[in-house]
Enzyme design. Structure first.
Site, PDB file in Angstrom:
ATOM      1  N   HIS A  85      38.377  41.635  44.397  1.00 25.25           N
ATOM      2  CA  HIS A  85      39.466  41.070  45.202  1.00 25.25           C
ATOM      3  C   HIS A  85      38.940  40.453  46.493  1.00 25.25           C
ATOM      4  N   TYR A  95      50.131  41.697  47.747  1.00 26.44           N
ATOM      5  CA  TYR A  95      50.463  42.934  47.021  1.00 26.44           C
ATOM      6  C   TYR A  95      51.948  43.092  46.691  1.00 26.44           C
ATOM      7  N   GLU A 137      40.046  47.336  50.834  1.00 28.33           N
ATOM      8  CA  GLU A 137      39.676  45.919  50.973  1.00 28.33           C
ATOM      9  C   GLU A 137      39.588  45.505  52.443  1.00 28.33           C
ATOM     10  N   GLN A 207      32.583  34.119  39.705  1.00 24.92           N
ATOM     11  CA  GLN A 207      31.540  34.933  40.326  1.00 24.92           C
ATOM     12  C   GLN A 207      30.178  34.550  39.733  1.00 24.92           C
ATOM     13  N   VAL A 277      22.019  35.322  30.030  1.00 24.71           N
ATOM     14  CA  VAL A 277      22.144  35.077  31.473  1.00 24.71           C
ATOM     15  C   VAL A 277      22.458  36.362  32.243  1.00 24.71           C
ATOM     16  N   GLY A 278      22.704  37.454  31.516  1.00 23.75           N
ATOM     17  CA  GLY A 278      22.899  38.763  32.156  1.00 23.75           C
ATOM     18  C   GLY A 278      21.681  39.207  32.944  1.00 23.75           C
ATOM     19  N   THR A 280      20.514  37.763  35.555  1.00 20.24           N
ATOM     20  CA  THR A 280      20.523  37.345  36.966  1.00 20.24           C
ATOM     21  C   THR A 280      20.555  38.522  37.956  1.00 20.24           C
ATOM     22  N   PRO A 281      21.504  39.478  37.828  1.00 15.06           N
ATOM     23  CA  PRO A 281      21.478  40.569  38.819  1.00 15.06           C
ATOM     24  C   PRO A 281      20.210  41.419  38.688  1.00 15.06           C
ATOM     25  N   PHE A 396      29.919  43.926  33.758  1.00 14.77           N
ATOM     26  CA  PHE A 396      30.486  42.896  32.874  1.00 14.77           C
ATOM     27  C   PHE A 396      30.541  41.577  33.618  1.00 14.77           C
ATOM     28  N   PRO A 399      36.296  40.442  33.452  1.00 16.21           N
ATOM     29  CA  PRO A 399      37.044  41.637  33.829  1.00 16.21           C
ATOM     30  C   PRO A 399      36.432  42.880  33.185  1.00 16.21           C
TER      31      PRO A 399
HETATM   32  P1  FAD Z   1      35.449  29.067  31.326  1.00 19.94           P
HETATM   33  O1  FAD Z   1      36.110  27.740  31.414  1.00 19.94           O
HETATM   34  O2  FAD Z   1      35.917  30.136  32.194  1.00 19.94           O
HETATM   35  O3  FAD Z   1      35.261  29.487  29.860  1.00 19.94           O
HETATM   36  C1  FAD Z   1      34.522  30.668  29.524  1.00 19.94           C
HETATM   37  C2  FAD Z   1      34.381  30.754  28.005  1.00 19.94           C
HETATM   38  O4  FAD Z   1      35.662  30.924  27.429  1.00 19.94           O
HETATM   39  C3  FAD Z   1      33.770  29.496  27.394  1.00 19.94           C
HETATM   40  O5  FAD Z   1      32.801  29.901  26.456  1.00 19.94           O
HETATM   41  C4  FAD Z   1      34.941  28.811  26.738  1.00 19.94           C
HETATM   42  O6  FAD Z   1      34.545  28.108  25.566  1.00 19.94           O
HETATM   43  C5  FAD Z   1      35.817  29.991  26.374  1.00 19.94           C
HETATM   44  N1  FAD Z   1      37.249  29.617  26.293  1.00 19.94           N
HETATM   45  C6  FAD Z   1      37.879  28.611  26.954  1.00 19.94           C
HETATM   46  N2  FAD Z   1      39.183  28.587  26.595  1.00 19.94           N
HETATM   47  C7  FAD Z   1      39.378  29.578  25.718  1.00 19.94           C
HETATM   48  C8  FAD Z   1      40.481  30.073  24.990  1.00 19.94           C
HETATM   49  N3  FAD Z   1      41.673  29.492  25.073  1.00 19.94           N
HETATM   50  N4  FAD Z   1      40.297  31.135  24.168  1.00 19.94           N
HETATM   51  C9  FAD Z   1      39.104  31.731  24.052  1.00 19.94           C
HETATM   52  N5  FAD Z   1      38.007  31.305  24.713  1.00 19.94           N
HETATM   53  C10 FAD Z   1      38.141  30.259  25.528  1.00 19.94           C
HETATM   54  N6  FAD Z   1      27.598  33.513  34.828  1.00 19.94           N
HETATM   55  C11 FAD Z   1      26.370  32.957  34.946  1.00 19.94           C
HETATM   56  O7  FAD Z   1      26.079  31.944  34.305  1.00 19.94           O
HETATM   57  N7  FAD Z   1      25.426  33.492  35.792  1.00 19.94           N
HETATM   58  C12 FAD Z   1      25.688  34.608  36.531  1.00 19.94           C
HETATM   59  O8  FAD Z   1      24.829  35.074  37.276  1.00 19.94           O
HETATM   60  C13 FAD Z   1      26.983  35.199  36.429  1.00 19.94           C
HETATM   61  N8  FAD Z   1      27.290  36.300  37.149  1.00 19.94           N
HETATM   62  C14 FAD Z   1      28.531  36.853  37.033  1.00 19.94           C
HETATM   63  C15 FAD Z   1      28.820  37.995  37.767  1.00 19.94           C
HETATM   64  C16 FAD Z   1      30.059  38.585  37.662  1.00 19.94           C
HETATM   65  C17 FAD Z   1      30.365  39.829  38.447  1.00 19.94           C
HETATM   66  C18 FAD Z   1      31.046  38.011  36.821  1.00 19.94           C
HETATM   67  C19 FAD Z   1      32.401  38.631  36.704  1.00 19.94           C
HETATM   68  C20 FAD Z   1      30.762  36.881  36.099  1.00 19.94           C
HETATM   69  C21 FAD Z   1      29.501  36.286  36.183  1.00 19.94           C
HETATM   70  N9  FAD Z   1      29.179  35.138  35.459  1.00 19.94           N
HETATM   71  C22 FAD Z   1      27.926  34.602  35.561  1.00 19.94           C
HETATM   72  C23 FAD Z   1      30.179  34.471  34.601  1.00 19.94           C
HETATM   73  C24 FAD Z   1      30.853  33.346  35.409  1.00 19.94           C
HETATM   74  O9  FAD Z   1      31.640  33.902  36.449  1.00 19.94           O
HETATM   75  C25 FAD Z   1      31.778  32.480  34.551  1.00 19.94           C
HETATM   76  O10 FAD Z   1      32.661  33.308  33.853  1.00 19.94           O
HETATM   77  C26 FAD Z   1      31.001  31.605  33.563  1.00 19.94           C
HETATM   78  O11 FAD Z   1      30.162  30.705  34.274  1.00 19.94           O
HETATM   79  C27 FAD Z   1      31.956  30.803  32.678  1.00 19.94           C
HETATM   80  O12 FAD Z   1      32.786  30.049  33.517  1.00 19.94           O
HETATM   81  P2  FAD Z   1      33.245  28.573  33.090  1.00 19.94           P
HETATM   82  O13 FAD Z   1      34.267  28.138  34.065  1.00 19.94           O
HETATM   83  O14 FAD Z   1      32.081  27.700  32.848  1.00 19.94           O
HETATM   84  O15 FAD Z   1      33.871  28.829  31.705  1.00 19.94           O
HETATM   85  C1  HEM Z   2      41.184  41.411  39.167  1.00 22.24           C
HETATM   86  C2  HEM Z   2      43.697  45.525  39.477  1.00 22.24           C
HETATM   87  C3  HEM Z   2      46.483  43.584  42.880  1.00 22.24           C
HETATM   88  C4  HEM Z   2      44.483  39.287  41.933  1.00 22.24           C
HETATM   89  C5  HEM Z   2      41.629  42.695  38.975  1.00 22.24           C
HETATM   90  C6  HEM Z   2      41.058  43.606  38.034  1.00 22.24           C
HETATM   91  C7  HEM Z   2      41.752  44.745  38.104  1.00 22.24           C
HETATM   92  C8  HEM Z   2      42.785  44.569  39.101  1.00 22.24           C
HETATM   93  C9  HEM Z   2      41.530  46.001  37.285  1.00 22.24           C
HETATM   94  C10 HEM Z   2      39.870  43.323  37.115  1.00 22.24           C
HETATM   95  C11 HEM Z   2      38.640  43.723  37.882  1.00 22.24           C
HETATM   96  C12 HEM Z   2      37.377  43.309  37.199  1.00 22.24           C
HETATM   97  O1  HEM Z   2      37.136  42.107  37.112  1.00 22.24           O
HETATM   98  O2  HEM Z   2      36.661  44.160  36.729  1.00 22.24           O
HETATM   99  C13 HEM Z   2      44.641  45.366  40.458  1.00 22.24           C
HETATM  100  C14 HEM Z   2      45.557  46.402  40.912  1.00 22.24           C
HETATM  101  C15 HEM Z   2      46.347  45.851  41.868  1.00 22.24           C
HETATM  102  C16 HEM Z   2      45.929  44.467  42.005  1.00 22.24           C
HETATM  103  C17 HEM Z   2      45.586  47.820  40.378  1.00 22.24           C
HETATM  104  C18 HEM Z   2      47.463  46.466  42.650  1.00 22.24           C
HETATM  105  C19 HEM Z   2      47.488  47.701  43.066  1.00 22.24           C
HETATM  106  C20 HEM Z   2      46.179  42.248  42.918  1.00 22.24           C
HETATM  107  C21 HEM Z   2      46.840  41.285  43.755  1.00 22.24           C
HETATM  108  C22 HEM Z   2      46.298  40.072  43.473  1.00 22.24           C
HETATM  109  C23 HEM Z   2      45.282  40.276  42.472  1.00 22.24           C
HETATM  110  C24 HEM Z   2      47.917  41.625  44.763  1.00 22.24           C
HETATM  111  C25 HEM Z   2      46.665  38.727  44.056  1.00 22.24           C
HETATM  112  C26 HEM Z   2      47.682  38.066  43.698  1.00 22.24           C
HETATM  113  C27 HEM Z   2      43.429  39.512  41.110  1.00 22.24           C
HETATM  114  C28 HEM Z   2      42.566  38.453  40.608  1.00 22.24           C
HETATM  115  C29 HEM Z   2      41.609  39.078  39.831  1.00 22.24           C
HETATM  116  C30 HEM Z   2      41.904  40.479  39.850  1.00 22.24           C
HETATM  117  C31 HEM Z   2      42.707  36.965  40.897  1.00 22.24           C
HETATM  118  C32 HEM Z   2      40.465  38.396  39.047  1.00 22.24           C
HETATM  119  C33 HEM Z   2      40.977  38.195  37.682  1.00 22.24           C
HETATM  120  C34 HEM Z   2      40.663  36.902  37.090  1.00 22.24           C
HETATM  121  O3  HEM Z   2      40.609  35.915  37.814  1.00 22.24           O
HETATM  122  O4  HEM Z   2      40.540  36.885  35.864  1.00 22.24           O
HETATM  123  N1  HEM Z   2      42.674  43.298  39.610  1.00 22.24           N
HETATM  124  N2  HEM Z   2      44.900  44.217  41.144  1.00 22.24           N
HETATM  125  N3  HEM Z   2      45.239  41.600  42.160  1.00 22.24           N
HETATM  126  N4  HEM Z   2      43.003  40.703  40.633  1.00 22.24           N
HETATM  127 FE1  HEM Z   2      43.873  42.463  40.978  1.00 22.24          FE
END
Ligand code: FAD
Ligand code: HEM
Length: 405
Positions: A85, A95, A137, A207, A277-278, A280-281, A396, A399
């Protein structure tokens, strides 16, 4: 403080809500984006389409509700979500919007079964849960802003260098446009980028893990280009970064966050296991360890499809050459003949427990990251081996999900 009666109502209704989990969360997001379309700029729409986020947010609310008496028991989870967040820029005023929408969704799905008494109890519980998130937060925002080189919100960074690391992975070196200092970070943490792509109706937040050791005048992220596959479209942000963003361009970045970090104080051997690509960290962790504790026993196993998509190949080979305590193994799913001649090529196929036992000891700290099937296989192998959860660390790239079958 919640009354005992309210707590009892909450605890007795959690299982009911969980049964209707997907229906409620699907309705929740429908209502949320209809009433607050500006939130489309914050939520990852691909995670929505894949259904990954639906199972995360509301389920976390239910899990918190089940621990309403002892929210401190789930503090690690609150912190992990809080990092996400904070990186995304979620604010206290968001919230109540989520709370009201969740209650509406519960009412819509449960119908008459959602009595006023139940809804009122949930409203109170959500208040307590959201206060816990807001407070965690708040501390994170303070830390991000007040540390040297820190900042709040998104700060413009110049892409000072773009380096191709493999056929699909490219690194971006980022330096602040304002010429100021940059906050340090713990190896394993990530940056959040917000990208505004011309012609698209909302912004995209993603991210990316920091892939180098801290202490440099730049941040480095390394991004895999997600190509289109079958009916699935190409990844939006990764392709924008690879194809459009060039050296000299600006990216908006929030300060480092994340709780998947290396314990630098451990005396145990460390095993890094990365898939694709996992890495990187884990590269950031390995680089940091070798800079600060070069004699620490480290085993780095990287799994990739083949040598063409294997990033940082020469960095890891060099590391193994320079540090006798750093052992490196490469596992290619489908190696070419040339791949088999890589100095650290260990086997083809996948990492399995029998093989892992030949290159590592069970008393190590295990860190892993990669595609979900890879992570599931590693987790299963480690559990079969009897490794305690306290020695297993993973992240991961999406999410948070479950690694259990
Ligand atoms: P998106 O547009 O988000 O698409 C992702 C995938 O979903 C694609 O393969 C696409 O074909 C598929 N898709 C699209 N639409 C649909 C649909 N309707 N149904 C099913 N599948 C679909 N990435 C890195 O490369 N390097 C990193 O170091 C890295 N670190 C990360 C760290 C964290 C903590 C997290 C949460 C993520 C990290 N990622 C990393 C992943 C990164 O954040 C993005 O998710 C990644 O780059 C894909 O984003 P995108 O916008 O290119 O793809
Ligand atoms: C992501 C829980 C409130 C926006 C997440 C995730 C959890 C979570 C479990 C996934 C974390 C992960 O990536 O591993 C909660 C809970 C909330 C809360 C329990 C309330 C108590 C909010 C609020 C917002 C928000 C108020 C803003 C509108 C987001 C966004 C993500 C996220 C944008 C990233 C998800 C994505 O982009 O796919 N939250 N959340 N959340 N949350 Fe919340």
């Amino acid at each position: 403080m919640l009354s005992q009666e309210t707590k009892d109502i909450i605890k007795s209704t959690v299982p009911v809500l969980e049964i209707h989990g997907t229906a409620i969360t699907t309705r929740f997001y429908e209502l949320l984006f209809a009433s607050h379309p500006e939130l489309l700029n914050i939520f990852n729409q691909t995670n929505q389409k894949q259904g990954r986020q639906q199972t995360a947010l509301a389920n976390a609310v239910y899990a918190a509700a089940a621990h309403i008496d002892h929210l401190e028991d789930i503090l690690p989870t609150v912190k992990q979500i809080g990092h996400k967040h904070r990186g995304l820029g979620i604010q206290p005023e968001h919230y109540p919007i989520v709370g009201e929408t969740l209650l509406k969704a519960i009412r819509d799905v449960l119908g008459e079964a959602a009595t006023d008494e139940i809804i009122d109890a949930w409203a109170q519980a959500y208040g307590v849960i959201s206060d816990a998130f807001i407070s965690v937060e708040h501390e994170m925002y303070e830390h991000a802003t007040q540390q040297p080189g820190g900042w709040s919100g998104f700060r413009p960074f110049v892409v000072s260098k773009k380096v191709q690391e493999s056929e699909v992975i490219t690194s971006f070196y980022l330096t602040p446009q304002d010429g100021g200092d940059i906050a340090t970070y713990e190896p394993g943490q990530y940056l959040t980028l917000v990208v505004d792509i011309p012609g698209q109706s909302y912004t995209h937040r993603r991210q990316y893990s920091l892939s180098d050791a801290p202490g440099k005048p730049y941040y480095r992220i390394s991004v895999k280009r997600e190509d289109a596959r079958g009916n699935l479209p190409a990844g939006v942000v990764s392709n924008h970064l690879h194809e459009t963003i060039q050296e000299g361009d600006i990216l908006q970045v929030s300060a480092p966050s994340g709780d998947f970090v290396l314990d630098m104080n451990t005396k145990s051997p460390i095993v890094f296991l990365s898939g694709g690509v996992g890495m990187t960290p884990l590269m950031s962790m390995a680089n940091t360890l070798m800079e600060r504790r070069p004699a620490h026993s480290v085993t780095y196993v990287h799994a990739a499809l083949n040598g063409r998509v294997h990033a940082f190949k020469s960095d890891l080979t060099e590391m193994a050459k320079r540090h006798p305590a750093f052992r490196h193994y490469v596992v290619y799913e489908r190696p070419s003949n040339e791949d088999r001649s890589h100095a650290h090529f260990a086997k083809d196929g996948f990492i399995d427990l029998d093989w892992l036992q030949t290159i590592s000891t069970q008393d190590a700290e295990f860190y892993f990251c990669g595609p979900t099937p890879f992570m599931k296989a590693i987790y299963k192998a480690l559990k079969q081996w009897g490794v305690e959860d306290t020695h297993i660390h993973y992240e991961f790239f999406g999410p948070q999900g479950s690694l259990a079958d």
